[in-house]
Scaffold this motif. Structure first.
Motif, PDB file in Angstrom:
ATOM      1  N   PRO A 187       4.094  -0.080  -6.904  1.00 12.27           N
ATOM      2  CA  PRO A 187       3.325  -0.043  -8.153  1.00 12.27           C
ATOM      3  C   PRO A 187       3.426  -1.353  -8.916  1.00 12.27           C
ATOM      4  CG  PRO A 187       4.668   1.944  -7.903  1.00 12.27           C
ATOM      5  CD  PRO A 187       5.118   0.987  -6.844  1.00 12.27           C
TER       6      PRO A 187
ATOM      7  N   ASP B 168      -5.073  -5.145  -6.294  1.00 12.47           N
ATOM      8  CA  ASP B 168      -6.339  -4.838  -5.632  1.00 12.47           C
ATOM      9  C   ASP B 168      -7.107  -6.068  -5.151  1.00 12.47           C
ATOM     10  OD1 ASP B 168      -5.958  -2.165  -5.916  1.00 12.47           O
ATOM     11  OD2 ASP B 168      -7.040  -2.016  -7.810  1.00 12.47           O
TER      12      ASP B 168
ATOM     13  N   SER C 232       6.858   1.696  -1.456  1.00  9.04           N
ATOM     14  CA  SER C 232       6.172   2.886  -1.929  1.00  9.04           C
ATOM     15  C   SER C 232       5.525   3.577  -0.752  1.00  9.04           C
ATOM     16  CB  SER C 232       5.104   2.502  -2.962  1.00  9.04           C
ATOM     17  OG  SER C 232       4.228   3.595  -3.234  1.00  9.04           O
TER      18      SER C 232
ATOM     19  N   LEU D   3       2.696   5.168  -1.303  1.00  8.08           N
ATOM     20  CA  LEU D   3       1.292   5.221  -1.716  1.00  8.08           C
ATOM     21  C   LEU D   3       0.774   6.654  -1.691  1.00  8.08           C
ATOM     22  CD1 LEU D   3      -0.113   2.066   0.120  1.00  8.08           C
ATOM     23  CD2 LEU D   3       0.623   2.251  -2.269  1.00  8.08           C
TER      24      LEU D   3
ATOM     25  N   GLY E  52      -0.951   9.779  -2.730  1.00  9.98           N
ATOM     26  CA  GLY E  52      -2.075  10.002  -3.618  1.00  9.98           C
ATOM     27  C   GLY E  52      -2.958   8.791  -3.832  1.00  9.98           C
ATOM     28  N   ASP E  53      -2.715   7.708  -3.105  1.00  3.37           N
ATOM     29  CA  ASP E  53      -3.504   6.478  -3.272  1.00  3.37           C
ATOM     30  C   ASP E  53      -4.113   6.100  -1.924  1.00  3.37           C
ATOM     31  OD1 ASP E  53      -4.629   4.076  -3.960  1.00  3.37           O
ATOM     32  OD2 ASP E  53      -2.789   3.178  -4.763  1.00  3.37           O
TER      33      ASP E  53
ATOM     34  N   THR F   6      -5.610   2.346  -1.482  1.00  7.30           N
ATOM     35  CA  THR F   6      -4.672   1.256  -1.228  1.00  7.30           C
ATOM     36  C   THR F   6      -4.071   1.378   0.164  1.00  7.30           C
ATOM     37  OG1 THR F   6      -4.172   1.144  -3.578  1.00  7.30           O
ATOM     38  CG2 THR F   6      -2.629   0.067  -2.097  1.00  7.30           C
ATOM     39  N   ARG F   7      -3.816   2.599   0.581  1.00  2.00           N
ATOM     40  CA  ARG F   7      -3.283   2.822   1.926  1.00  2.00           C
ATOM     41  C   ARG F   7      -4.260   2.294   2.976  1.00  2.00           C
ATOM     42  NH1 ARG F   7      -2.103   7.848   1.057  1.00  2.00           N
ATOM     43  NH2 ARG F   7      -3.818   8.839   2.180  1.00  2.00           N
TER      44      ARG F   7
END
Length: 301
Positions: A132, A149, A164, A166, A168-169, A172-173
């Motif tokens: 994060p 990003d 992390s 990731l 729920g993301d 980004t994954r």
């Protein structure tokens, strides 16, 4: 990627990635005990997992602080060997001291510490940290940046550090996966856990993301935490017991990290089943199914 709902789900997730895990000889059998009281005189030193053994989330486990004090009164060296890697180890020590654990920094060894030591021995490289925004990377080599990003950042870095999962993301994954597909680079994973126990349930850890990347991008991560050898070698060196690992008892709540890694390092092992990752798990069945056999099974430390 979703966090496991139960201890059984977590066990199944670990079994699904066993092909990527270390292998070592199977123990002959295990002994059932309530806690470490009877074992304290039998070993020269103790390595303890943190999450699931000392605490669940921000809540200390009943009796854990007292057991640590008892081992210290007996003059037994205690080293907390943890896969916690989201923040520098100094911050982890402070968190546990705030929970009432009288454990100075020299009694901690985190997988992040082991990774950072390895990074300092390698040629300089521009590392991108998957974490994060605002993550503290002050202990990592100069030039390390936390990825955002910006598309250029993902392609400009020379290697990735996973701090992390990731969870729920998905966007980004996928960005990370695509960057590795375009240009394969080293991927460092200090925390090999698939998930960790918290008050509200299990949360995904970077090990889950690393295994996903193995499937999706064809990379081979470099592992530093339990159950892999680097952290156990560092623990035995810290304790001065490299030549006698059998005199050390590794205590943890997860068969696939604490027990497997400890056994492969030549340590004796104890599985905690009263709380943490193995609470609610039919552990006799799990031991038989996995073939990962601890020397002892205890409810708590």
């Amino acid at each position: 990627m979703h966090a496991p709902a139960t201890a059984h789900d977590l066990f199944a997730a670990y079994e699904a990635v066993r092909a990527h895990w270390p292998t070592c000889p199977v123990a002959a059998g295990w002994q059932r005990l309530p806690d470490l009281a009877a074992l304290a005189p039998q070993f020269d030193a103790f390595c303890l997992d943190a999450f699931g053994v000392l605490n669940i989330g921000q809540t200390p486990i009943a009796g854990a602080r007292e057991r640590l004090a008892a081992l210290q009164r007996l003059g037994k060296p205690v080293l907390v060997v943890s896969n916690a890697a989201a923040v520098p180890s100094a911050q982890i020590v402070e968190r546990y001291q705030a929970m009432g654990f009288a454990l100075p920094a020299q009694q901690w060894l985190t997988s992040r510490d082991v990774m950072v030591q390895a990074m300092t021995r390698w040629p300089m490289r521009r590392w991108g940290v998957v974490a994060p925004a605002g993550t503290d990377v002050s202990d990592l080599p100069a030039g390390t940046l936390v990825l955002n990003d910006a598309h250029a950042d993902w392609d400009a870095v020379e290697g990735f550090v996973l701090l992390s999962a990731l969870e729920g993301d998905a966007a980004t994954r996928q960005r990370l996966r695509d960057a590795l597909r375009r240009h394969a680079r080293p991927v460092l994973v200090p925390n090999a856990d698939l998930a960790s126990p918290h008050e509200s349930g299990f949360r995904l850890e970077p090990g889950a993301l690393a295994h996903w990347l193995q499937q999706e991008a064809g990379i081979e991560p470099q592992w530093f935490g339990k159950p892999f050898a680097p952290i156990f070698a560092a623990a035995l060196q810290r304790l001065g017991l490299e030549a006698a690992p059998q005199r050390v008892l590794m205590v943890g709540d997860t068969l696939h990290t604490d027990v497997l890694g400890g056994r492969c390092a030549g340590m004796a092992t104890a599985l905690v089943v009263g709380q943490g990752a193995s609470a609610g798990l039919p552990w006799t069945t799990a031991i038989a199914r996995s073939g990962i056999v601890p020397d002892y099974v205890i409810d708590r430390i």
